[in-house]
Design a protein around this motif. Structure first.
Motif, PDB file in Angstrom:
ATOM      1  N   TRP A  56     -18.981   2.002 -30.454  1.00 19.04           N
ATOM      2  CA  TRP A  56     -16.940   2.311 -30.162  1.00 19.04           C
ATOM      3  C   TRP A  56     -17.116   2.404 -32.599  1.00 19.04           C
ATOM      4  CZ3 TRP A  56     -13.526  -2.319 -29.420  1.00 19.04           C
ATOM      5  CH2 TRP A  56     -12.436  -2.114 -29.149  1.00 19.04           C
ATOM      6  N   ASN A  85     -22.981   0.488 -25.210  1.00 21.55           N
ATOM      7  CA  ASN A  85     -21.595   0.770 -26.328  1.00 21.55           C
ATOM      8  C   ASN A  85     -20.884  -0.187 -25.802  1.00 21.55           C
ATOM      9  OD1 ASN A  85     -18.513   1.349 -25.198  1.00 21.55           O
ATOM     10  ND2 ASN A  85     -19.561   3.521 -25.557  1.00 21.55           N
ATOM     11  N   ARG A  87     -17.640  -0.496 -26.066  1.00 25.92           N
ATOM     12  CA  ARG A  87     -16.456  -1.260 -25.907  1.00 25.92           C
ATOM     13  C   ARG A  87     -16.586  -0.890 -24.378  1.00 25.92           C
ATOM     14  NH1 ARG A  87     -13.478   3.047 -23.035  1.00 25.92           N
ATOM     15  NH2 ARG A  87     -11.109   4.017 -23.629  1.00 25.92           N
ATOM     16  N   GLN A  88     -17.531   0.101 -23.497  1.00 28.31           N
ATOM     17  CA  GLN A  88     -17.602  -0.011 -22.052  1.00 28.31           C
ATOM     18  C   GLN A  88     -18.034  -1.916 -21.591  1.00 28.31           C
ATOM     19  OE1 GLN A  88     -17.083   2.266 -20.492  1.00 28.31           O
ATOM     20  NE2 GLN A  88     -17.458   0.370 -18.484  1.00 28.31           N
ATOM     21  N   CYS A 209     -16.128  -1.309 -35.991  1.00 24.39           N
ATOM     22  CA  CYS A 209     -15.617  -0.739 -34.490  1.00 24.39           C
ATOM     23  C   CYS A 209     -14.462  -0.694 -34.561  1.00 24.39           C
ATOM     24  CB  CYS A 209     -16.387  -1.821 -33.717  1.00 24.39           C
ATOM     25  SG  CYS A 209     -17.920  -2.254 -33.594  1.00 24.39           S
ATOM     26  N   GLY A 211     -12.611  -1.346 -32.352  1.00 20.45           N
ATOM     27  CA  GLY A 211     -11.700  -2.485 -32.047  1.00 20.45           C
ATOM     28  C   GLY A 211     -11.625  -4.124 -32.816  1.00 20.45           C
ATOM     29  N   ASP A 233      -6.894   3.364 -28.265  1.00 18.23           N
ATOM     30  CA  ASP A 233      -8.084   3.460 -28.010  1.00 18.23           C
ATOM     31  C   ASP A 233      -8.078   2.348 -28.626  1.00 18.23           C
ATOM     32  OD1 ASP A 233     -10.554   3.358 -26.340  1.00 18.23           O
ATOM     33  OD2 ASP A 233     -12.236   3.702 -28.350  1.00 18.23           O
ATOM     34  N   ALA A 234      -7.628   1.356 -29.047  1.00 20.33           N
ATOM     35  CA  ALA A 234      -7.892  -0.374 -29.465  1.00 20.33           C
ATOM     36  C   ALA A 234      -6.776  -1.006 -28.617  1.00 20.33           C
ATOM     37  CB  ALA A 234      -7.516  -0.165 -30.638  1.00 20.33           C
ATOM     38  N   ILE A 237      -7.824  -1.365 -25.097  1.00 20.31           N
ATOM     39  CA  ILE A 237      -8.710  -2.139 -24.881  1.00 20.31           C
ATOM     40  C   ILE A 237      -8.112  -3.385 -25.003  1.00 20.31           C
ATOM     41  CG2 ILE A 237     -10.962  -2.751 -25.961  1.00 20.31           C
ATOM     42  CD1 ILE A 237     -11.063  -0.771 -24.346  1.00 20.31           C
TER      43      ILE A 237
END
Length: 288
Positions: A56, A85, A87-88, A209, A211, A233-234, A237
């Motif tokens: 990320w 990952n 993020r995942q 990262c 986020g 993206d941030a 999430i």
């Protein structure tokens, strides 16, 4: 696997250090450290560098990493290691699955309407940075599933500069010793930037990262104003992790004000009195 180096100044006595590893975050400090090693300014030469990929990082960090790994830049190899990952992992956590917690902020409404803001315990650095690097180092030393020696056989270089000296932490593994060459040379982050410019090297992006809740308002503004894909993206999430995280009371947010990221006050005026949260990342493995 690796020939034991000799102790500096000894000339004949073997050193127990069998492997020197540079922890490469691909930010300003670790990039400067890697290039200084390439110039022979810091030594002995590392055997390799390790980049722990959380999955990320901003696109600019991966681009800079590709440059570092390109021919004729560094005289030692760069290995990429990963524990998955992050993020995942956060998306999975929003559905109630197990997760390595990040230092996000919680908002809980108590009796009488009082709002309480807290911070979640951080596990991400350990799980996504320290553990995969440790695993790779042990593999290279032939220590996988073997008992560790009671003395240091590996030396890990970490790119902490003088302005972040509070983040220095010794290794808790008897088989590994940490080293901070920028501290030894009394170099600050600004000194690193000046060194890179003097040698006509590209200035690395901030390595963290997308986020990361440790971001300051200035960091969030840079993402919002200069990397719209990362910002979107941030925001997505941040919205996804609002509820559903196992063991967490209240709502969860990426911004320290505990409001939705796209509604947070990121103005310069809001910077006044804002605490720097990076010293909390006391392993010194992020943002360098």
């Amino acid at each position: 696997m690796f020939r034991p180096p000799t102790v500096e100044g000894d000339g004949c006595a073997p050193s127990p250090i069998r492997l020197r590893v540079l922890s490469l975050g691909a930010g300003v400090q670790s990039t400067t450290l890697a290039l200084m090693a390439a110039h022979g300014i810091v030594g002995p030469m590392p055997d390799l560098a390790l980049f722990a990929d959380t999955g990320w990082e901003p696109a600019s960090v991966y681009e800079h990493l590709r440059w570092l790994m390109s021919p004729n830049v560094l005289p030692f190899p760069v290995h990429i290691v990963s524990a998955g990952n992050i993020r995942q992992n956060l998306l999975d956590a929003s559905r109630g699955e197990r997760w390595a917690s990040i230092p996000a902020f919680t908002r809980v409404i108590q009796r009488g309407g009082r709002v309480e803001i807290g911070m979640i315990r951080r596990q991400c650095t350990g799980d996504y940075k320290i553990a995969p690097i440790r695993r790779k180092v042990r593999e290279l030393l032939g220590l996988t599933r073997k008992r560790s020696p009671p003395f240091a056989v590996a030396e890990q270089w970490i790119g902490i500069s003088t302005d972040e000296a509070v983040r220095i932490k010794p290794s808790f593994e008897p088989w590994q010793v940490n080293r901070w060459p920028l501290i030894e040379r009394r170099m600050s982050r600004q000194d690193c930037l000046a060194w890179l410019r003097r040698h006509d090297y590209p200035i690395p992006p901030k390595s963290s990262c997308i986020g990361c809740p440790f971001h300051s308002n200035a960091a969030w503004r840079r993402i919002r104003d200069h990397d719209p894909d990362a910002w979107d993206d941030a925001v997505a999430i941040d919205r996804a992790i609002r509820s559903g995280l196992r063991g967490i009371r209240g709502e969860v947010y990426l911004h320290r004000s505990a409001v939705p990221l796209d509604e947070a006050d990121l103005s310069i005026e809001a910077d006044h009195g804002q605490l720097d949260l990076w010293p909390n990342e006391c392993e010194g493995m992020c943002g360098v």
